[in-house]
Design an enzyme around this catalytic site. Structure first.
Site, mmCIF file in Angstrom:
data_model
loop_
_atom_site.group_PDB
_atom_site.id
_atom_site.type_symbol
_atom_site.label_atom_id
_atom_site.label_comp_id
_atom_site.label_asym_id
_atom_site.label_seq_id
_atom_site.Cartn_x
_atom_site.Cartn_y
_atom_site.Cartn_z
ATOM 1 N N GLU A 59 32.003 43.174 48.768
ATOM 2 C CA GLU A 59 31.379 43.765 47.592
ATOM 3 C C GLU A 59 31.604 45.271 47.488
ATOM 4 O O GLU A 59 31.747 45.799 46.388
ATOM 5 C CB GLU A 59 29.872 43.457 47.595
ATOM 6 C CG GLU A 59 29.538 41.974 47.582
ATOM 7 C CD GLU A 59 29.958 41.270 46.285
ATOM 8 O OE1 GLU A 59 30.402 41.955 45.354
ATOM 9 O OE2 GLU A 59 29.849 40.033 46.249
ATOM 10 N N HIS B 178 25.572 43.536 44.145
ATOM 11 C CA HIS B 178 25.921 42.437 45.057
ATOM 12 C C HIS B 178 25.933 42.937 46.503
ATOM 13 O O HIS B 178 25.535 42.233 47.423
ATOM 14 C CB HIS B 178 27.305 41.870 44.725
ATOM 15 C CG HIS B 178 27.358 41.166 43.410
ATOM 16 N ND1 HIS B 178 28.497 40.556 42.943
ATOM 17 C CD2 HIS B 178 26.405 40.982 42.458
ATOM 18 C CE1 HIS B 178 28.249 40.019 41.753
ATOM 19 N NE2 HIS B 178 26.989 40.268 41.444
ATOM 20 N N HIS C 187 33.268 37.289 36.653
ATOM 21 C CA HIS C 187 34.089 38.512 36.601
ATOM 22 C C HIS C 187 35.564 38.186 36.409
ATOM 23 O O HIS C 187 36.275 38.888 35.691
ATOM 24 C CB HIS C 187 33.915 39.309 37.904
ATOM 25 C CG HIS C 187 32.519 39.806 38.104
ATOM 26 N ND1 HIS C 187 32.066 40.285 39.311
ATOM 27 C CD2 HIS C 187 31.479 39.890 37.246
ATOM 28 C CE1 HIS C 187 30.800 40.640 39.177
ATOM 29 N NE2 HIS C 187 30.425 40.406 37.944
ATOM 30 N N GLU D 284 31.448 35.888 40.785
ATOM 31 C CA GLU D 284 32.875 36.221 40.962
ATOM 32 C C GLU D 284 33.714 35.515 39.903
ATOM 33 O O GLU D 284 34.666 36.084 39.360
ATOM 34 C CB GLU D 284 33.386 35.834 42.359
ATOM 35 C CG GLU D 284 32.562 36.339 43.533
ATOM 36 C CD GLU D 284 32.294 37.837 43.537
ATOM 37 O OE1 GLU D 284 32.716 38.547 42.623
ATOM 38 O OE2 GLU D 284 31.644 38.301 44.478
ATOM 39 N N GLU E 151 28.819 45.030 41.168
ATOM 40 C CA GLU E 151 29.253 44.765 42.545
ATOM 41 C C GLU E 151 28.399 45.553 43.550
ATOM 42 O O GLU E 151 28.148 45.088 44.660
ATOM 43 C CB GLU E 151 30.738 45.101 42.731
ATOM 44 C CG GLU E 151 31.702 44.350 41.833
ATOM 45 C CD GLU E 151 31.757 42.849 42.065
ATOM 46 O OE1 GLU E 151 30.904 42.306 42.800
ATOM 47 O OE2 GLU E 151 32.651 42.204 41.490
ATOM 48 N N GLU F 80 38.792 38.856 42.627
ATOM 49 C CA GLU F 80 37.652 37.970 42.358
ATOM 50 C C GLU F 80 37.927 36.569 42.908
ATOM 51 O O GLU F 80 37.028 35.911 43.436
ATOM 52 C CB GLU F 80 37.367 37.899 40.849
ATOM 53 C CG GLU F 80 36.902 39.211 40.240
ATOM 54 C CD GLU F 80 35.517 39.638 40.714
ATOM 55 O OE1 GLU F 80 34.786 38.807 41.277
ATOM 56 O OE2 GLU F 80 35.177 40.818 40.534
HETATM 57 FE FE LIG Z 1 32.940 40.182 41.375
HETATM 58 FE FE LIG Z 2 30.552 40.466 43.735
#
Ligand SMILES: [Fe+2]
Ligand SMILES: [Fe+2]
Length: 394
Positions: A35, A68, A169, A166, A65, A136
């Site tokens: 991350e 995350h 994204h 992910e 992120e 990703e």
């Molecule tokens: Fe991501």
């Molecule tokens: Fe992530």
């Protein structure tokens, strides 16, 4: 500006701490596909991005992120905590237990420190977006493996959340890339060398004693692709007096000793073709009139439209090489059209079939003359400039 909201994007719950699993989780904290790497990659790309819409996207996902990172950090911390007190766990990972006090730090699962080398930042938006799609995909697969290695329900849930994001994204970066409307294989501005770009080098040995499998697929077969035995293999084939398939096209645009003269030659070929097509535009209506069979009339009619289009495309090609479109008298085509005129005259005395066959013969000669003209213009080792792929479009 960053603002810290003191709650996690996803509330983390760990029922049974598992220090060894916590160690594996560090891969997503300070690892190559983790991350922090994602947050830094997208944020720094965003700082470099001059396209305001995509910059917003990069900064948004970069910031997510970071959230995350916070989730993975909290999760790993809960799993690693026993390392601080449990001698057995501490022995298994002194770096975390003794140096880190059972806390997370920017290391991967093997204790290697995080590095900016993980980041893929090129300053070319479409190239960066492709890197992000791949990043990703890698993060997704790492989360999937982590999910498979834990039985803790709370941990599974948190990882499922992260894994899902992910994919979200990946979709966003893919759609952003597509919205740039750049041709798929157009990277940067300098075009690749024609012919060479469509050659697939077969750098492995083939069937039987030479090897088990020589695979064919869409990547090495198809209309535009040419299979080329690799240079080393060609030498072997030449030694045994066999041809090794198509030759490697090693021409480069800079190998021409006198590029201006060669470019003039290309323009001459195009000028000849332009004049030839112009003559044909005038001659075809006479052939349409002379044709007896309805289907032949229609064929000539549709060819007249195509010919007009060829004139336009040639004019466009002149524009690409930066020269005013101007034909030079094409004696070859003039001769063929004269012959065609004779055929029309003779046909007046012939029956329908003979007259039409003679017209088709005359038209075929014209087409073959043009095929050779375009083939030559297309194949020459022309210098490429101002983004032009001479005559590939005409
Ligand atoms: Fe991501
Ligand atoms: Fe992530």
């Amino acid at each position: 500006m960053y603002h810290h909201v003191k709650k996690l994007m996803y509330t983390v719950r760990v029922d049974t701490p598992d220090p060894r699993f916590g160690n594996m989780l560090l891969e997503q904290f300070g690892g190559a596909n983790g991350e922090l790497a994602a947050a830094m990659q997208y944020s720094v790309q965003g700082l470099n991005c001059e396209d305001p819409e995509r910059k917003d996207l990069l900064m948004d996902i970069g910031t997510e992120e970071l959230s995350h990172l916070e989730i993975v950090g909290a999760l790993a911390r809960l799993h690693l905590k026993p390392l601080k007190f449990d001698r057995e766990y501490a022995e298994a990972d002194p770096l975390i237990a003794i140096a880190g006090g059972g806390g997370v730090n920017l290391f991967n699962s093997q204790g290697n420190p995080w590095t900016a080398d993980y980041l893929k930042i090129t300053g070319e938006l479409d190239v960066d977006l492709r890197s992000n799609i791949a990043a990703e995909a890698r993060a997704k697969i790492v989360y999937e493996r982590l999910i498979n290695f834990t039985t803790d329900a709370g941990t599974k849930d948190a990882l499922q959340f992260l894994m899902t994001r992910e994919i979200t994204h990946m979709k966003a970066f893919t759609l952003a890339l597509e919205s740039l409307s750049k041709p798929r294989f157009m990277i940067g501005k300098i075009p690749p060398t024609p012919v060479l770009v469509d050659q697939y080098f077969n750098t492995s040995t083939g069937h039987g004693e030479d090897g088990a499998i020589d695979a064919r697929g869409p990547w090495n077969e198809g209309e535009d692709l040419e299979m080329v035995e690799a240079p080393a293999f060609q030498e072997l084939a030449a030694a045994s007096d066999e041809t090794g398939g198509a030759a490697v096209d090693d021409r480069t645009t800079s190998s021409a000793s006198e590029p201006e003269m060669i470019e003039e030659l290309l323009v001459e070929q195009m000028a000849d073709l332009l004049h030839a097509e112009g003559q044909l535009v005038k001659a075809l209506p006479k052939m349409i009139k002379a044709a007896r069979a309805e289907s032949l009339k229609e064929a000539f009619e549709s060819h007249l439209e195509e010919t007009k289009l060829q004139v336009e495309r040639l004019q466009e090609a002149f524009g690409l090489v930066g020269v005013t479109a101007k034909g030079t008298p094409c004696k070859g085509m003039a001769g063929l059209i004269d012959e065609g005129q004779e055929v029309i005259e003779d046909g007046k005395e012939q029956d329908d079939v003979a007259a039409d066959l003679a017209l088709i013969a005359a038209a075929q000669k014209v087409e073959h003359y043009e095929i050779s003209g375009y083939g030559t213009a297309r194949t020459g080792p022309w210098p490429v400039r101002r983004g032009c792929l001479p005559c590939r479009s005409c």
